[in-house]
Design an enzyme around this catalytic site. Sequence first.
Site, PDB file in Angstrom:
ATOM      1  N   TRP A  94       0.854  -1.182   0.000  1.00 45.04           N
ATOM      2  CA  TRP A  94       0.000   0.000   0.000  1.00 45.04           C
ATOM      3  C   TRP A  94       0.894   1.238   0.000  1.00 45.04           C
ATOM      4  O   TRP A  94       1.724   1.419   0.878  1.00 45.04           O
ATOM      5  CB  TRP A  94      -0.917   0.013   1.222  1.00 45.04           C
ATOM      6  CG  TRP A  94      -1.753   1.243   1.331  1.00 45.04           C
ATOM      7  CD1 TRP A  94      -1.555   2.298   2.169  1.00 45.04           C
ATOM      8  CD2 TRP A  94      -2.914   1.566   0.558  1.00 45.04           C
ATOM      9  NE1 TRP A  94      -2.526   3.244   1.985  1.00 45.04           N
ATOM     10  CE2 TRP A  94      -3.372   2.830   0.993  1.00 45.04           C
ATOM     11  CE3 TRP A  94      -3.615   0.900  -0.463  1.00 45.04           C
ATOM     12  CZ2 TRP A  94      -4.499   3.443   0.448  1.00 45.04           C
ATOM     13  CZ3 TRP A  94      -4.734   1.515  -1.013  1.00 45.04           C
ATOM     14  CH2 TRP A  94      -5.168   2.761  -0.554  1.00 45.04           C
ATOM     15  N   ASP A 196       2.281   1.273 -20.634  1.00 47.15           N
ATOM     16  CA  ASP A 196       0.925   1.811 -20.493  1.00 47.15           C
ATOM     17  C   ASP A 196       0.986   3.066 -19.624  1.00 47.15           C
ATOM     18  O   ASP A 196       0.253   3.203 -18.653  1.00 47.15           O
ATOM     19  CB  ASP A 196       0.008   0.758 -19.867  1.00 47.15           C
ATOM     20  CG  ASP A 196      -1.471   1.135 -19.958  1.00 47.15           C
ATOM     21  OD1 ASP A 196      -1.795   2.102 -20.675  1.00 47.15           O
ATOM     22  OD2 ASP A 196      -2.301   0.470 -19.302  1.00 47.15           O
TER      23      ASP A 196
END
Length: 289
Positions: A94, A196
């Site tokens: 996280w 991407d």
Amino acid sequence: MNKAIQNALESMGDSSSIQKSKSISGGDINDALYIQTKEEEYFVKVNQQVPEHFFRVEAKGLSLIRDTKAIRVPEVYYYDEPRENEQAVLIMEWIKGQKEKDTEEQLGRGVAKMHQAYGEQFGFEEDTFIGSLPQPNQFVSDWTTYYHDYRLVPQFNMAAERGELPLERKTRLKKVMERLPQWLNHDVKPSLLHGDLWGGNWMSGPNGEPVLIDPSVFYGDHAFELAFTEVFGGYSEAFYRAYEEELSLPENYEDIKPLYQLYYLLAHLNLFGEAYAGSVDRILKRYVG
């Protein structure tokens, strides 16, 4: 869903129960969640309609970028390789932080340094994805051949099958693909690319450090990556200035930039339909009127 995540957490050694689970917006392909246990906080992706290697290639891409030591990526703790219709889980570090005044400058330098990690050939060792669309791969010695055969041709075929290529668009696209060598004639080295790099695929970590996420890596022309950053925006002048201080773009960049943006616009045409047709047509008309 939480049961699948709990099982995954236990298999990686966190046997404490899930204390908090919260959906996170922004993902089009996967369900994304913030998960907190007694031990740790995690970012989790869940999907039930993906091929076996879907999360594996993402984890591999993050590992390759990390190995360059050029820019930070999240740590991957766990991923599934699901059988058909099985639920797949990817568990990562996280990341939390906020952008500082020099974050985008750091990002530009980091991406440029990543692009200076070179492979021996163009392409990648296994197929990847752009969104939910498959990207076939192979290693090829010539960049123009790779771009034609493994980027444009699959999108052309997909668009034809989906009825997105009326005759005029189809004819122009064929002509552009046939004439690629007359425009893509600059010297190219096989840079490691994120693959991407739209503006939603980087974030700010601790102390404003930039972090790349959701890669679809392969080795290709670094100008191809920079061209895509300009399609949807999200990058500042500080990013581009810092990038070019580390790695220059080819002299013909402005001439070839739309050719490189064509691939991503074709992919969006296949993903989302006619909303992207006008952008595709403008590029085709620019080159083959």
